[in-house]
Design a protein around this motif. Structure first.
Motif, short mmCIF file in Angstrom:
data_model
loop_
_atom_site.label_atom_id
_atom_site.label_comp_id
_atom_site.label_asym_id
_atom_site.label_seq_id
_atom_site.Cartn_x
_atom_site.Cartn_y
_atom_site.Cartn_z
N ASP A 1 18.42 10.37 -0.94
CA ASP A 1 17.17 10.16 -1.93
C ASP A 1 16.69 8.81 -1.53
N ALA A 2 15.93 8.80 -0.36
CA ALA A 2 15.40 7.70 0.35
C ALA A 2 14.08 7.20 -0.05
N SER A 3 13.31 7.84 -0.71
CA SER A 3 11.89 7.21 -0.81
C SER A 3 12.03 6.65 -2.44
N HIS A 4 12.87 6.59 -3.04
CA HIS A 4 12.88 6.32 -4.39
C HIS A 4 13.18 4.76 -4.49
N ILE B 1 7.97 5.29 -5.93
CA ILE B 1 8.20 5.98 -4.44
C ILE B 1 7.90 5.15 -3.36
N ASN B 2 8.74 4.82 -2.49
CA ASN B 2 7.94 4.29 -1.10
C ASN B 2 7.65 5.33 -0.09
N LYS B 3 6.40 5.34 -0.20
CA LYS B 3 5.62 6.55 0.76
C LYS B 3 5.93 6.31 2.22
N ALA B 4 6.22 5.17 2.71
CA ALA B 4 6.59 4.84 4.03
C ALA B 4 7.86 5.74 4.74
N ILE B 5 8.59 5.85 3.92
CA ILE B 5 9.64 6.73 4.50
C ILE B 5 9.53 8.20 4.82
N ALA C 1 1.04 -1.36 0.04
CA ALA C 1 -0.02 -0.02 0.05
C ALA C 1 0.94 1.38 -0.05
N ASP C 2 1.97 1.14 0.49
CA ASP C 2 2.98 2.45 0.46
C ASP C 2 3.62 2.43 -0.87
N LEU C 3 3.78 1.47 -1.76
CA LEU C 3 4.46 1.64 -3.01
C LEU C 3 3.67 2.28 -4.02
#
Length: 303
Positions: free
Chosen positions: A257-260, A94-98, A86-88
Motif C-alpha cells: 500500500d505505497a500510494s497512501h 494519495i501520493n500520485k507520484a508512486i 502537485a502529486d499529493l
C-alpha cells in the motif's frame, strides 16, 4: 607656680604630615618577576588575558562536537523527504507520484529510502537489502486513482491468468495467495473492508495487525483459518511468519500500500519504524528468490 611651658606632658610635635605618592620607577626585581609570570602563562588562544583550555576542557569541546555531529546525522536521517505538492491528493490521502513509477524507478526509490534510514550500513550490507528491478511489476499503466475502493479492481487487473482466483483460498490453513501490506492497523481494517468482495465461506479476507489483537490470538486465528487474502502491517506479518503460523508456500503476489499518505503527508516510505520492517519482510530468503523465479513466482506490486 611652675611655668606651663616646662610641663613634660605637653608635646611640641606639630600636625601629621600627609604622605606623597612615590614617583620612583619600579625596581628591576619587581619588573623581572612580572615578566617571569607572563612567560609562565604562555600564549593564549583568544587574547592576552585568556588561558588556553586545559586537557579536560579540550576533551569536553571534542565531546560536544562529536555529539553535535551525531545529532545532525540523526536529524538528516529522520528528515522528512520533500514531496511535490502537485502529486499529493490530500483529500483522498494519495501520493500520485508512486503510480507513475515503473519497475526501475520503484527499485531506485526503495533503495534510496533504505540508504537514508540505514545510513550506518556499509555498501555490502546495503546490497544485501537491495531488491532488484526484476522483482517489481510495472503498474504505471494503471490509470485509476489508487484509493481503497479501487484496490479490488487493481488486484483483478494484475492477477489475470494466475492459478488462484482472488475469491478462493488454498486448502492449507494460514496460507494466503495474496499479502497486502500497509502501514497501520486502521488502514489495514479499511483495506480489509474494501476487499470483502473476495471473501467466501471457504476463503477469508484476514486482517492481521497488532492493534487490539494479541500475537497469541493472531497465531491461533491464522492456524485455524483458510484465507485467500491477508492484510496486515510489516511487523505483525513478520511475527506470524516467525511463529510459523503464517505460511508463504502458496503465495502468488504481494501488494504494498505505497500510494497512501496520512494527515502528515507520510507514506509507508517515510516512516522508519514501518519502512525498515517492510524491507526486512520483502528480503526474506524464501521470498526474494521467488521474485525472479519462473517456478512459484511471486509478483511484487506497489499500489
Amino acid at each position: 607656680m611652675a611655668d606651663s611651658s616646662e610641663d613634660p606632658k605637653v608635646s611640641d610635635v606639630g600636625p601629621p604630615q600627609k604622605l606623597r605618592p612615590s614617583t620612583s620607577q619600579p625596581s628591576a626585581t619587581s619588573a623581572s618577576a612580572k615578566g617571569v609570570a607572563k612567560r609562565k602563562r604562555g600564549p593564549t588562544a583568544d587574547g592576552p588575558n585568556k588561558r588556553l583550555p586545559g586537557a579536560k576542557k579540550v576533551k569536553k569541546l571534542e565531546d560536544a562536537r562529536t555529539a553535535e555531529k551525531k545529532k545532525q546525522k540523526k536529524k538528516t536521517r529522520n528528515k522528512k523527504p520533500g514531496h511535490d505538492e502537485a502529486d499529493l491528493d490530500l483529500e483522498a490521502g494519495i501520493n500520485k507520484a508512486i503510480g507513475k513509477m515503473d519497475a526501475r524507478l520503484l527499485a531506485d526509490h526503495v533503495a534510496q529510502r533504505t540508504k537514508r534510514f540505514e545510513a550506518d550500513l556499509s555498501v555490502v550490507e546495503l546490497e544485501d537489502k537491495h531488491i532488484p528491478e526484476k522483482a517489481f511489476q510495472d503498474t504505471s499503466a494503471w490509470q485509476e486513482r489508487r484509493s481503497d475502493e479501487h484496490l479490488p479492481d487493481f488486484l483483478e487487473h494484475f492477477s489475470a491468468g494466475k492459478a488462484s482466483k482472488l475469491a478462493s483460498a488454498p486448502k492449507a490453513k494460514g496460507s494466503p495467495h495474496t499479502l497486502v501490506i500497509t502501514d497501520a492497523g486502521l488502514r489495514a481494517a479499511n483495506l480489509t473492508r474494501a476487499l470483502r468482495k473476495f471473501q467466501t465461506k471457504d476463503a477469508t479476507v484476514a486482517k492481521l495487525f497488532a492493534k487490539h489483537i494479541k500475537l497469541k490470538d493472531a497465531v491461533d486465528f491464522v492456524k485455524e483459518t483458510r484465507m485467500g487474502i491477508a492484510v496486515g502491517t510489516p511487523a505483525r506479518l513478520s511475527a506470524l511468519l516467525d511463529a510459523e503460523s503464517l505460511s508463504l508456500s502458496k503465495l502468488e503476489r504481494i501488494v504494498v500500500d505505497a500510494s497512501h499518505i496520512d494527515q502528515k503527508k507520510r507514506s509507508i516510505f517515510d516512516m522508519r519504524e514501518i519502512f525498515l520492517p517492510l524491507v526486512s519482510l520483502l528480503n526474506r530468503p524464501l521470498l526474494k528468490e521467488r521474485y525472479t523465479a519462473s517456478d512459484r513466482h511471486v509478483d511484487l506490486l506497489f499500489f
